[in-house]
Structures are given as structure tokens and as C-alpha cells.
Design a protein around this motif. Structure first.
Motif, PDB file in Angstrom:
ATOM      1  N   UNK A  90       0.854  -1.201   0.000  1.00 46.35           N
ATOM      2  CA  UNK A  90       0.000   0.000   0.000  1.00 46.35           C
ATOM      3  C   UNK A  90       0.886   1.245   0.000  1.00 46.35           C
ATOM      4  N   UNK A  91       0.540   2.196  -0.831  1.00 43.20           N
ATOM      5  CA  UNK A  91       1.337   3.420  -0.874  1.00 43.20           C
ATOM      6  C   UNK A  91       0.623   4.487  -1.669  1.00 43.20           C
ATOM      7  N   UNK A  92       0.998   5.733  -1.421  1.00 38.47           N
ATOM      8  CA  UNK A  92       0.485   6.857  -2.213  1.00 38.47           C
ATOM      9  C   UNK A  92       1.665   7.735  -2.599  1.00 38.47           C
ATOM     10  N   UNK A  93       1.452   8.540  -3.646  1.00 42.93           N
ATOM     11  CA  UNK A  93       2.553   9.377  -4.120  1.00 42.93           C
ATOM     12  C   UNK A  93       2.158  10.837  -3.987  1.00 42.93           C
ATOM     13  N   UNK A  94       3.153  11.704  -3.909  1.00 40.98           N
ATOM     14  CA  UNK A  94       2.911  13.152  -3.948  1.00 40.98           C
ATOM     15  C   UNK A  94       4.043  13.763  -4.759  1.00 40.98           C
ATOM     16  N   UNK A  95       3.675  14.424  -5.858  1.00 38.49           N
ATOM     17  CA  UNK A  95       4.712  14.914  -6.775  1.00 38.49           C
ATOM     18  C   UNK A  95       4.883  16.431  -6.713  1.00 38.49           C
ATOM     19  N   UNK A  96       4.248  17.067  -5.707  1.00 40.65           N
ATOM     20  CA  UNK A  96       4.334  18.530  -5.654  1.00 40.65           C
ATOM     21  C   UNK A  96       5.766  18.983  -5.407  1.00 40.65           C
ATOM     22  N   UNK A  97       6.149  20.132  -5.985  1.00 40.37           N
ATOM     23  CA  UNK A  97       7.432  20.715  -5.591  1.00 40.37           C
ATOM     24  C   UNK A  97       7.386  21.049  -4.096  1.00 40.37           C
ATOM     25  N   UNK A  98       8.522  21.038  -3.453  1.00 36.69           N
ATOM     26  CA  UNK A  98       8.562  21.141  -1.993  1.00 36.69           C
ATOM     27  C   UNK A  98       7.867  22.404  -1.473  1.00 36.69           C
ATOM     28  N   UNK A  99       8.008  23.506  -2.208  1.00 35.01           N
ATOM     29  CA  UNK A  99       7.401  24.762  -1.722  1.00 35.01           C
ATOM     30  C   UNK A  99       5.870  24.705  -1.728  1.00 35.01           C
ATOM     31  N   UNK A 100       5.297  23.807  -2.517  1.00 33.79           N
ATOM     32  CA  UNK A 100       3.826  23.685  -2.554  1.00 33.79           C
ATOM     33  C   UNK A 100       3.293  22.653  -1.556  1.00 33.79           C
ATOM     34  N   UNK A 101       4.191  21.895  -0.979  1.00 33.73           N
ATOM     35  CA  UNK A 101       3.752  20.813  -0.085  1.00 33.73           C
ATOM     36  C   UNK A 101       3.196  21.406   1.211  1.00 33.73           C
ATOM     37  N   UNK A 102       2.038  20.886   1.633  1.00 28.18           N
ATOM     38  CA  UNK A 102       1.450  21.351   2.900  1.00 28.18           C
ATOM     39  C   UNK A 102       1.758  20.325   4.002  1.00 28.18           C
ATOM     40  N   UNK A 103       1.503  20.737   5.236  1.00 27.73           N
ATOM     41  CA  UNK A 103       1.695  19.786   6.346  1.00 27.73           C
ATOM     42  C   UNK A 103       0.764  18.595   6.191  1.00 27.73           C
ATOM     43  N   UNK A 104      -0.409  18.892   5.629  1.00 22.93           N
ATOM     44  CA  UNK A 104      -1.375  17.817   5.412  1.00 22.93           C
ATOM     45  C   UNK A 104      -0.843  16.793   4.397  1.00 22.93           C
ATOM     46  N   UNK A 105      -0.184  17.300   3.317  1.00 24.72           N
ATOM     47  CA  UNK A 105       0.433  16.390   2.334  1.00 24.72           C
ATOM     48  C   UNK A 105       1.470  15.510   3.037  1.00 24.72           C
ATOM     49  N   UNK A 106       2.300  16.159   3.836  1.00 28.36           N
ATOM     50  CA  UNK A 106       3.347  15.428   4.571  1.00 28.36           C
ATOM     51  C   UNK A 106       2.732  14.317   5.417  1.00 28.36           C
ATOM     52  N   UNK A 107       1.676  14.695   6.188  1.00 22.79           N
ATOM     53  CA  UNK A 107       1.054  13.712   7.084  1.00 22.79           C
ATOM     54  C   UNK A 107       0.467  12.545   6.292  1.00 22.79           C
TER      55      UNK A 107
END
Ligand SMILES: NC(=O)c1ccc[n+]([C@@H]2O[C@H](COP(=O)([O-])OP(=O)(O)OC[C@H]3O[C@@H](n4cnc5c(N)ncnc54)[C@H](O)[C@@H]3O)[C@@H](O)[C@H]2O)c1
Length: 249
Positions: A90-107
Motif C-alpha cells: 500500500x502506498x500513495x505518491x505526492x509529486x508537488x514541488x517542496x514549496x507547494x507541499x502542505x503539512x497535510x500532504x506530509x502527514x
């Protein structure tokens, strides 16, 4: 390879790499327990496995939710009295550039990709210690070695680097109990995870792979099957790239 009588738990088993692996375990006569957030699909795969004469059960499990994992593992254990193999796909991906990443994305990324692996291992490892046998296979990513990928992926890469660290530590702690713990680092693999890449992004990726193609889920499943089989009798703590050579300079 033969998985007759082996009790297998696979997360993310209803799509992509996990689905291909679950079906193949079934063809090789394993007892396949699919843990996925998508019960409808998991049920379908499970029925397909049973139609080929193997045993399979589907469980609705959100790997970020410990109690849903514990409940499903209790069910599997009370049915079979052992758990031989755990595959964390099981896994998910996030391809946003770091400056667009939110704490919610991180979590979100950390919770599914790293905490989820911690939870399943933390639940099943003691069972494997008691039975003095176990195979754990975690799906990391070449992004965990590179620190992200071609299009950002920094947070995703951090989560997968965590999976690599967890794998090595568990291999050290599990070895004396006969528990083998390995990880696979796939390169780009043709699954739902990369379906949204546009043509030019696909070309960029392929040009960086010496074999000049994406992996098929079956390419990754083949390596998972080997590393969780008794043929891999002296392999533990190994972080195996299945990437068509993408990590070569
Ligand atoms: N596809 C790639 O290019 C690639 C490359 C490197 C690593 N990986 C890794 O391989 C693994 C499998 O990826 P895939 O390409 O098959 O992806 P996929 O999106 O096709 O499948 C992911 C599966 O995980 C399940 N899932 C997602 N969140 C969940 C949750 N909270 N609880 C339970 N199940 C959940 C989904 O329902 C789905 O069945 C992932 O860990 C991924 O990070 C994939």
C-alpha cells in the motif's frame, strides 16, 4: 516456487504491484489475505484467487488506522494460527514541488507509506518471533535512495527512505528469530500511480532508464515472490532495485 500452506498478508493488494503479487501468490497455492482500503476491489481479487483453487480473504484495512489492522490480523491469525509472509505494498505518491507541499500532504504520505508499514510490522513481527519464521517484504522506491525523483517527490522520497531504514533495522532484530526482512525499490512502474504522467514526462523518465521501458507490475511481483520464497534462504536486509538500471549513473 511454491507457497502451499504459507499464510500471506499483503497490503495494497487490489491494484497495481500488490494485485499482481496477490494473484501470483494464489497461482502458487498460497493462502492470500488482502488488506486494502478498497474492499470491493479486494473482494474481486480474492474471488479470482479462489477460482484458481487457492484460499483467499479480503479485509477492508486502512493502513493508517492501527485498530483496523489489528482486527484484520487477529482474524487471519485465529483462522490459520500463523502468518508466514507480510508484503507491504500500500502506498500513495505526492509529486508537488517542496514549496507547494502542505503539512497535510506530509502527514498523508508519511501516514500511508511509513506509519502504515510500521503498524503492520509491529503487529505481525511478534507472531513471527514466536513461530521463529517469517518473511517481510516492504516496497520502498528508488525515490527513497535518490531523495525524490525527476519531478520533485521529495516528501515521497523521504517516506521511502524511512521504509529502507525500517527494513534494515528489522532485518537486524529479526534475524536471530529466523525472520527475513527485505525491501524492493521499484523504478517507474506502469500502474495507477503513474497514470497521470503526460507524454513528455514519460519520455524523460524512459530516457533515464537503461532498459528504456517502465516496469510492468509483474516485473516487480517476480522479485517479491523470490524474496519471500524459501529460495531466498540467506537473504535479509537487502534493498533490491528493480528499476531497469535507472539508478546507474
Ligand atoms: N508505480 C510506481 O512507479 C512505483 C515506483 C516505486 C515504488 N512504488 C511503490 O509500490 C507500491 C505499490 O504501488 P502501485 O504502483 O501498485 O500503486 P497503486 O496506486 O496502483 O496501488 C496502491 C494500492 O494501495 C492501496 N492503498 C492506498 N492507500 C491505502 C491505505 N491507506 N490503506 C490500505 N490500502 C491503501 C490502494 O487502494 C491500491 O490498491 C507503493 O508502495 C508505491 O509507493 C510504485
Amino acid at each position: 516456487m511454491d507457497f502451499t500452506n504459507k499464510v500471506i498478508v499483503i497490503t495494497g493488494g487490489c491494484q497495481g504491484i500488490g494485485k499482481e503479487t496477490a494473484l501470483e501468490f494464489g497461482r502458487l497455492k498460497g493462502n492470500v489475505n488482502i488488506f486494502d482500503i478498497n474492499l470491493k476491489e479486494a473482494d474481486k481479487i480474492s474471488k479470482e484467487i479462489c477460482s484458481h483453487g487457492a484460499e483467499s480473504h479480503a479485509y477492508q484495512v486502512d493502513v493508517t488506522n492501527r485498530s483496523s489492522i489489528s482486527k484484520a490480523i487477529k482474524d487471519v491469525f485465529s483462522h490459520y494460527g500463523r502468518i508466514d509472509i507480510l508484503v507491504n505494498s500500500a502506498g500513495i505518491v505526492n509529486t508537488k514541488p517542496f514549496t507547494d507541499v502542505t503539512e497535510n500532504d506530509w502527514d498523508q504520505v508519511m501516514n500511508v507509506n511509513l506509519r502504515g508499514v510500521f503498524y503492520t510490522c509491529h503487529e505481525i513481527f511478534p507472531i513471527m518471533v514466536r513461530q521463529k519464521y517469517g518473511k517481510i517484504l516492504n516496497i520502498a522506491s528508488i525515490a527513497g535512495k535518490k531523495g525524490g525523483g525527476f519531478f520533485g517527490n521529495t516528501v515521497y522520497g523521504a517516506s521511502k527512505a524511512g521504509v529502507i531504514g525500517l527494513t534494515k533495522g528489522l532485518a537486524r532484530e529479526g534475524g536471530p528469530y529466523g525472520i527475513h526482512v527485505n525491501a524492493i525499490c521499484p523504478g517507474p512502474t506502469d500502474t495507477g500511480m503513474i497514470k497521470d504522467l503526460n507524454e513528455s514526462a514519460r519520455k524523460t523518465l524512459i530516457n533515464n532508464i537503461p532498459l528504456r521501458k517502465f516496469a510492468k507490475p509483474r516485473d516487480i511481483a517476480n522479485a517479491i515472490l523470490f524474496l519471500t520464497s524459501d529460495l531466498a534462504s540467506h537473504i535479509s536486509g537487502e534493498i533490491t532495485d528493480v528499476d531497469g538500471g535507472a539508478l546507474l549513473d
